[in-house]
Design a protein around this motif. Structure first.
Motif, PDB file in Angstrom:
ATOM      1  N   LYS A 179       0.833  -1.197   0.000  1.00  0.00           N
ATOM      2  CA  LYS A 179       0.000   0.000   0.000  1.00  0.00           C
ATOM      3  C   LYS A 179       0.873   1.254   0.000  1.00  0.00           C
ATOM      4  N   ALA A 180       0.510   2.209  -0.838  1.00  0.00           N
ATOM      5  CA  ALA A 180       1.183   3.504  -0.849  1.00  0.00           C
ATOM      6  C   ALA A 180       0.682   4.317   0.337  1.00  0.00           C
ATOM      7  N   VAL A 181       1.600   4.742   1.181  1.00  0.00           N
ATOM      8  CA  VAL A 181       1.231   5.470   2.402  1.00  0.00           C
ATOM      9  C   VAL A 181       1.863   6.855   2.431  1.00  0.00           C
ATOM     10  N   THR A 182       3.159   6.948   2.170  1.00  0.00           N
ATOM     11  CA  THR A 182       3.860   8.218   2.275  1.00  0.00           C
ATOM     12  C   THR A 182       3.630   9.078   1.031  1.00  0.00           C
ATOM     13  N   ALA A 183       4.032  10.340   1.134  1.00  0.00           N
ATOM     14  CA  ALA A 183       3.858  11.263   0.009  1.00  0.00           C
ATOM     15  C   ALA A 183       4.586  10.774  -1.236  1.00  0.00           C
ATOM     16  N   SER A 184       5.835  10.331  -1.081  1.00  0.00           N
ATOM     17  CA  SER A 184       6.595   9.880  -2.247  1.00  0.00           C
ATOM     18  C   SER A 184       5.984   8.633  -2.868  1.00  0.00           C
ATOM     19  N   GLN A 185       5.464   7.734  -2.026  1.00  0.00           N
ATOM     20  CA  GLN A 185       4.820   6.529  -2.553  1.00  0.00           C
ATOM     21  C   GLN A 185       3.541   6.871  -3.315  1.00  0.00           C
ATOM     22  N   VAL A 186       2.730   7.750  -2.752  1.00  0.00           N
ATOM     23  CA  VAL A 186       1.484   8.137  -3.415  1.00  0.00           C
ATOM     24  C   VAL A 186       1.772   8.835  -4.737  1.00  0.00           C
ATOM     25  N   GLN A 187       2.816   9.645  -4.773  1.00  0.00           N
ATOM     26  CA  GLN A 187       3.171  10.340  -6.011  1.00  0.00           C
ATOM     27  C   GLN A 187       3.590   9.357  -7.100  1.00  0.00           C
ATOM     28  N   ILE A 188       4.297   8.287  -6.728  1.00  0.00           N
ATOM     29  CA  ILE A 188       4.653   7.249  -7.703  1.00  0.00           C
ATOM     30  C   ILE A 188       3.395   6.544  -8.199  1.00  0.00           C
ATOM     31  N   ALA A 189       2.512   6.185  -7.268  1.00  0.00           N
ATOM     32  CA  ALA A 189       1.268   5.508  -7.652  1.00  0.00           C
ATOM     33  C   ALA A 189       0.441   6.375  -8.597  1.00  0.00           C
ATOM     34  N   ASN A 190       0.377   7.665  -8.325  1.00  0.00           N
ATOM     35  CA  ASN A 190      -0.370   8.577  -9.196  1.00  0.00           C
ATOM     36  C   ASN A 190       0.274   8.673 -10.577  1.00  0.00           C
ATOM     37  N   PHE A 191       1.607   8.648 -10.626  1.00  0.00           N
ATOM     38  CA  PHE A 191       2.315   8.673 -11.906  1.00  0.00           C
ATOM     39  C   PHE A 191       1.963   7.428 -12.724  1.00  0.00           C
ATOM     40  N   VAL A 192       1.933   6.276 -12.063  1.00  0.00           N
ATOM     41  CA  VAL A 192       1.597   5.025 -12.753  1.00  0.00           C
ATOM     42  C   VAL A 192       0.189   5.089 -13.331  1.00  0.00           C
ATOM     43  N   LYS A 193      -0.765   5.544 -12.534  1.00  0.00           N
ATOM     44  CA  LYS A 193      -2.150   5.636 -13.002  1.00  0.00           C
ATOM     45  C   LYS A 193      -2.277   6.607 -14.165  1.00  0.00           C
ATOM     46  N   ALA A 194      -1.584   7.747 -14.059  1.00  0.00           N
ATOM     47  CA  ALA A 194      -1.641   8.748 -15.127  1.00  0.00           C
ATOM     48  C   ALA A 194      -0.977   8.234 -16.399  1.00  0.00           C
ATOM     49  N   ALA A 195       0.135   7.494 -16.253  1.00  0.00           N
ATOM     50  CA  ALA A 195       0.819   6.930 -17.422  1.00  0.00           C
ATOM     51  C   ALA A 195      -0.071   5.933 -18.136  1.00  0.00           C
ATOM     52  N   LEU A 196      -0.814   5.143 -17.386  1.00  0.00           N
ATOM     53  CA  LEU A 196      -1.695   4.138 -17.984  1.00  0.00           C
ATOM     54  C   LEU A 196      -2.839   4.770 -18.772  1.00  0.00           C
ATOM     55  N   ARG A 197      -3.247   5.964 -18.375  1.00  0.00           N
ATOM     56  CA  ARG A 197      -4.303   6.626 -19.148  1.00  0.00           C
ATOM     57  C   ARG A 197      -3.728   7.570 -20.206  1.00  0.00           C
ATOM     58  N   GLY A 198      -2.399   7.534 -20.383  1.00  0.00           N
ATOM     59  CA  GLY A 198      -1.764   8.245 -21.482  1.00  0.00           C
ATOM     60  C   GLY A 198      -1.356   9.671 -21.212  1.00  0.00           C
ATOM     61  N   LYS A 199      -1.394  10.112 -19.959  1.00  0.00           N
ATOM     62  CA  LYS A 199      -1.058  11.507 -19.676  1.00  0.00           C
ATOM     63  C   LYS A 199       0.429  11.781 -19.909  1.00  0.00           C
ATOM     64  N   TRP A 200       1.304  10.863 -19.466  1.00  0.00           N
ATOM     65  CA  TRP A 200       2.738  11.083 -19.541  1.00  0.00           C
ATOM     66  C   TRP A 200       3.316  10.449 -20.800  1.00  0.00           C
ATOM     67  N   PRO A 201       4.130  11.181 -21.579  1.00  0.00           N
ATOM     68  CA  PRO A 201       4.741  10.632 -22.803  1.00  0.00           C
ATOM     69  C   PRO A 201       5.822   9.616 -22.474  1.00  0.00           C
ATOM     70  N   ASP A 202       6.293   8.901 -23.497  1.00  0.00           N
ATOM     71  CA  ASP A 202       7.260   7.817 -23.295  1.00  0.00           C
ATOM     72  C   ASP A 202       8.550   8.269 -22.627  1.00  0.00           C
ATOM     73  N   GLY A 203       9.008   9.462 -22.876  1.00  0.00           N
ATOM     74  CA  GLY A 203      10.276   9.912 -22.305  1.00  0.00           C
ATOM     75  C   GLY A 203      10.212  10.308 -20.845  1.00  0.00           C
TER      76      GLY A 203
END
Length: 409
Positions: A274-298
Motif C-alpha cells: 500500500k502507498a502510504v507516504t507522500a513519495s509513494q502516493v506520487q509514484i502511484a499517481n504517476f503510474v495511473k496517469a501513465a496508464l491513461r496516457g497523460k505522460w509521454p514515453d520519455g
C-alpha cells in the motif's frame, strides 16, 4: 441507533411536492428541452426548495464520524509527508508526534470533541495537557497548531460520516446526484468557488478526488440531489478537468487531500503493498496517469535511490536514482499484474531488503520476499558521457526456486 436517513416531515414533503407539481403543470418538458441547462428564475426557486428539503433529511453524522476516527490506527510520524492522501482514512497521525502514546492521546481528544461536542477552546485545554504530559516539542504557535489538528480531523471525520449516509442504498435510490457547495469563505479558493452549485452523479469518479474537504480550512460540503431536482435543473453539470501540466496533483486540491475520506474508509483493504507516504502516493499517481496516457514515453519518476553497497555493486555514483518510465509501465500491462501501489512501494523495499542477482545473460535484478510473496525487479544501467542512469525495466512476481539459481552479486 440513529437511522441513516430521517424521514421528511409531512409538512416538508407536502411543500416540496406542491412547489414542484405547480411548476411542472405550467412548464411541461419536451423531448428537446427536458435536459437543457435551466436558467428560469422559477426553476431556481423550485430547485432551492427541493435542495432545502433534501438537506433537511440528513442529520450531522456524529455516530459515523466518531466510528471513522476511532477505527484508525495511531501512527507515530516524523513528518506530515509520512502519511498521505487516502492513508489518512486508516491511520491517525499528528505530524511530528513520534510515540504511539502521544498520538493516541491526541486521537482520544479529537474523538471526544466529536462525541461530546467539544469546542476548540476546550480542545486546547486537552492539547495543553497532552503536550505537558509527553513533553512534546512542536512547530508553530499553540493557537495555530491546536486549531490545525482540531479542524482538519473534525472536517475529514464529518466528511467520512456524511459519505456513509449519502451512499446508503436507500438514500442513493432517492438522491442519485450530489451537489458541491462552497463554504462562502471571504477568501475563497477560486476552483472551489467555480464548483459551487454543480451537480454530478454520486457515482462519478470526480468524487474520488474532490469530495470535501479539499485543503486545510476548506469548509465546502456536499448535499444530495433527488431525481426530481435533477430533472428540474435540466440534467447534470459538466465534470471539470482536474488535470494539471507537469503534476498529478488535481487542480484545486491541496497536497494530501486528493481522496474521498469516506470512500477510503469504507473500502475493503485489499491484500498487497500500500502507498502510504507522500513519495509513494506520487509514484502511484504517476503510474495511473501513465496508464491513461497523460505522460509521454520519455517521462519517468524516481522509485528508489542506489546508496552505499548497492551503488558499489551497480558501479554507479552514490545516490543515483532508480527511474521508472511511463513506457515501461504501459509495456507491462499484459504481464503479471502489479498495482500502482506495488510500483510505489516494492522497488524501494527490494533495494533495501532484497538481494542483487544476475542471470546467465548478465541482466541484473533485485529479488526478495514481501508479505509472503516473492518479487523480482529487473534493472538496467545506462552509461552516459558524464554519468550513469539506472532504470527499472520490469517488476513482477517471482518463483523462489528460480531466483535461488541466479548468481548473487
Amino acid at each position: 441507533m440513529t437511522p441513516l436517513v430521517r424521514p421528511m416531515t409531512s409538512a416538508t414533503r407536502t411543500a416540496a411536492g406542491t412547489l414542484l407539481g405547480r411548476w411542472a403543470q405550467k412548464n411541461p418538458p419536451s423531448a428537446s428541452t427536458a435536459f437543457k441547462p435551466a436558467s428560469n428564475l422559477k426553476v431556481r426557486s423550485v430547485l432551492r426548495s427541493l435542495m432545502a428539503a433534501a438537506v433537511s433529511v440528513f442529520d450531522q453524522p456524529f455516530e459515523e464520524a466518531a466510528r471513522y476516527l476511532r477505527q484508525k490506527a495511531a501512527v507515530p510520524t516524523k513528518s506530515y509527508r509520512d502519511v498521505w492522501d487516502a492513508a489518512h482514512s486508516k491511520m491517525f497521525m499528528v505530524a511530528g508526534a513520534q510515540t504511539e502514546a502521544l498520538v493516541k492521546d491526541f486521537q482520544g481528544a479529537v474523538a471526544k470533541a466529536i462525541e461530546k461536542g467539544t469546542t476548540l477552546d476546550e480542545f486546547r485545554k486537552d492539547f495543553d495537557k497532552i503536550v505537558q504530559t509527553h513533553g512534546w516539542q512542536y512547530n508553530g504557535t499553540r493557537g495555530w497548531r491546536s486549531k490545525l489538528i482540531f479542524e482538519t480531523n473534525l472536517s475529514t471525520a464529518y466528511s467520512a460520516g456524511r459519505y456513509a449516509k449519502l451512499t446508503a442504498p436507500d438514500t442513493l435510490k432517492q438522491y442519485p446526484g450530489w451537489r458541491y457547495n462552497h463554504s462562502g469563505a471571504k477568501h475563497p479558493r477560486l476552483e472551489h468557488k467555480s464548483w459551487d452549485g454543480n451537480t454530478w452523479p454520486a457515482k462519478d469518479p470526480i468524487w474520488g478526488k474532490i469530495f470535501p474537504p479539499n485543503g486545510y480550512g476548506c469548509g465546502c460540503f456536499v448535499t444530495p440531489v433527488s431525481f426530481r431536482a435533477i430533472e428540474v435543473k435540466g440534467g447534470y453539470d459538466s465534470v471539470p478537468d482536474l488535470d494539471q501540466v507537469g503534476t498529478d496533483q488535481p487542480r484545486g486540491v491541496d497536497p494530501s487531500f486528493a481522496y474521498n475520506p469516506g470512500a477510503a474508509w469504507l473500502a475493503r483493504t485489499a491484500p498487497g503493498p500500500k502507498a502510504v507516504t507522500a513519495s509513494q502516493v506520487q509514484i502511484a499517481n504517476f503510474v495511473k496517469a501513465a496508464l491513461r496516457g497523460k505522460w509521454p514515453d520519455g517521462s519517468w519518476t524516481p522509485v528508489g535511490v542506489a546508496r552505499g553497497e548497492v551503488a558499489e555493486k551497480l558501479q554507479v555514483a552514490a545516490k543515483t536514482e532508480i527511474r521508472l518510465s511511463a513506457s515501461t509501465i504501459r509495456s507491462h500491462t499484459h504481464h503479471d499484474k502489479i498495482t500502482a501501489d506495488g510500483y510505489a512501494t516494492l522497488p524501494k523495499w527490494l533495494l533495501t531488503n532484497g538481494e542483487l542477482v544476475e542471470d546467465a545473460n548478465g541482466r541484473l535484478s533485485f529479488v526478495g520476499e514481501f508479505e509472503g510473496k516473492d518479487y523480482q525487479a529487473a534493472i538496467k544501467v545506462v552509461a552516459k558521457e558524464d554519468h550513469d542512469e539506472v532504470y527499472l525495466i520490469s517488476l513482477r512476481r517471482a518463483e523462489k526456486r528460480k531466483t535461488k539459481k541466479l548468481k548473487r552479486k
